[in-house]
Scaffold this motif. Structure first.
Motif, PDB file in Angstrom:
ATOM      1  N   LEU A  99       0.822  -1.219   0.000  1.00  0.00           N
ATOM      2  CA  LEU A  99       0.000   0.000   0.000  1.00  0.00           C
ATOM      3  C   LEU A  99       0.856   1.268   0.000  1.00  0.00           C
ATOM      4  N   GLY A 100       2.166   1.088  -0.051  1.00  0.00           N
ATOM      5  CA  GLY A 100       3.043   2.248  -0.229  1.00  0.00           C
ATOM      6  C   GLY A 100       3.832   2.676   0.985  1.00  0.00           C
ATOM      7  N   ALA A 101       3.632   2.017   2.133  1.00  0.00           N
ATOM      8  CA  ALA A 101       4.381   2.420   3.338  1.00  0.00           C
ATOM      9  C   ALA A 101       5.837   1.968   3.231  1.00  0.00           C
ATOM     10  N   ASP A 102       6.680   2.706   3.915  1.00  0.00           N
ATOM     11  CA  ASP A 102       8.092   2.359   4.027  1.00  0.00           C
ATOM     12  C   ASP A 102       8.209   1.473   5.272  1.00  0.00           C
ATOM     13  N   VAL A 103       8.515   0.186   5.087  1.00  0.00           N
ATOM     14  CA  VAL A 103       8.413  -0.780   6.188  1.00  0.00           C
ATOM     15  C   VAL A 103       9.768  -1.386   6.517  1.00  0.00           C
ATOM     16  N   GLU A 104      10.055  -1.437   7.799  1.00  0.00           N
ATOM     17  CA  GLU A 104      11.242  -2.171   8.270  1.00  0.00           C
ATOM     18  C   GLU A 104      10.762  -3.275   9.210  1.00  0.00           C
ATOM     19  N   LEU A 105      11.167  -4.504   8.918  1.00  0.00           N
ATOM     20  CA  LEU A 105      10.769  -5.645   9.749  1.00  0.00           C
ATOM     21  C   LEU A 105      11.995  -6.163  10.478  1.00  0.00           C
ATOM     22  N   SER A 106      11.921  -6.182  11.801  1.00  0.00           N
ATOM     23  CA  SER A 106      13.046  -6.647  12.614  1.00  0.00           C
ATOM     24  C   SER A 106      12.640  -7.949  13.310  1.00  0.00           C
ATOM     25  N   GLU A 107      13.314  -9.040  12.946  1.00  0.00           N
ATOM     26  CA  GLU A 107      12.972 -10.326  13.544  1.00  0.00           C
ATOM     27  C   GLU A 107      14.032 -10.667  14.592  1.00  0.00           C
ATOM     28  N   HIS A 108      13.588 -11.175  15.721  1.00  0.00           N
ATOM     29  CA  HIS A 108      14.527 -11.552  16.783  1.00  0.00           C
ATOM     30  C   HIS A 108      14.265 -12.999  17.188  1.00  0.00           C
ATOM     31  N   PRO A 109      15.237 -13.622  17.830  1.00  0.00           N
ATOM     32  CA  PRO A 109      15.072 -15.058  18.116  1.00  0.00           C
ATOM     33  C   PRO A 109      14.101 -15.373  19.254  1.00  0.00           C
TER      34      PRO A 109
END
Ligand code: MLT
Length: 211
Positions: free
Chosen positions: A177-187
């Motif tokens: 949808l156009g958002a600037d997304v950062e996905l941070s995955e942790h254990p």
């Protein structure tokens, strides 16, 4: 609806000029005080607006009803997001709080923040979504234009409550949808470890920090 007293809430005024307002959205069973320390760490000196969810699940505050753990009442998600979206501008004006507005939600609070972005795309400038997923389960996200909006998502790879699949689905929808997304995955699991908090803080400072 909508008066400022419609949601029990606390406000901390800004201590620094040109900082955004953080809309703090707590998780299930918490209240309006729960995320104040997180808000102060994420955005020192920013104004904090922290309401309490109006749904009572056996004495636990929530933002919308669920049928069982992990299965949401999506009609209620939509109705409750509308109520909150109507209240936020009223509260901003009442307390003299400034835009931009960035939501910070944990768990159930991240889910209602995600619903605000998807269903009321002009309300928020950004969101920090911790331990949340896609809130409109089984339905398409609609045609919101999220260009110019930004989201930081933190999710635990072993989170049994808000699974990585759900967070990735949300990240995909927001990006599409156009958002600037950062996905941070942790254990870890359903929590916010220091590394994710630091990632969110520096994401926030980069996009919304004082200029
Ligand atoms: C929810 O919104 O129900 C969350 O994913 C889980 C929780 O808040 O307990």
């Amino acid at each position: 609806m909508s008066g400022v007293a419609d949601f029990v809430h606390v406000v901390e005024p800004a201590h620094r000029p040109r900082t955004p307002t953080l809309l703090l959205l707590h998780g299930t069973g918490a209240d309006e005080r729960d995320l104040l320390p997180l808000g102060r760490v994420l955005a020192p000196g920013a104004a904090l607006l922290s309401p309490r969810g109006r749904v009572d699940e056996h004495g636990m505050n929530r933002w919308f009803r669920r049928l069982r753990e992990g299965v949401f009442d999506v009609d209620d998600v939509i109705d409750r997001a509308e109520e909150l979206a109507a209240w936020v501008p009223v509260a901003l004006e009442h307390h003299g709080l400034a835009a931009p507005v960035v939501a910070v939600g944990f768990s159930n609070g991240a889910n209602i923040a995600a619903a605000l972005m998807l269903l009321h795309p002009r309300l928020l400038d950004g969101a920090v979504l911790l331990g949340g997923g896609y809130p409109l389960q089984g339905r398409e996200p609609g045609a919101a234009d999220l260009s110019g909006r930004a989201a930081f998502l933190g999710v635990g790879l072993t989170d049994p409550i808000s699974t990585p699949d759900q967070a990735r689905l949300l990240a995909d929808h927001l990006s599409a949808l156009g958002a600037d997304v950062e996905l941070s995955e942790h254990p870890g699991g359903h929590q916010v470890p220091p590394a994710v908090l630091e990632g969110a803080r520096s994401w926030f400072e980069g996009r919304f920090g004082p200029r």
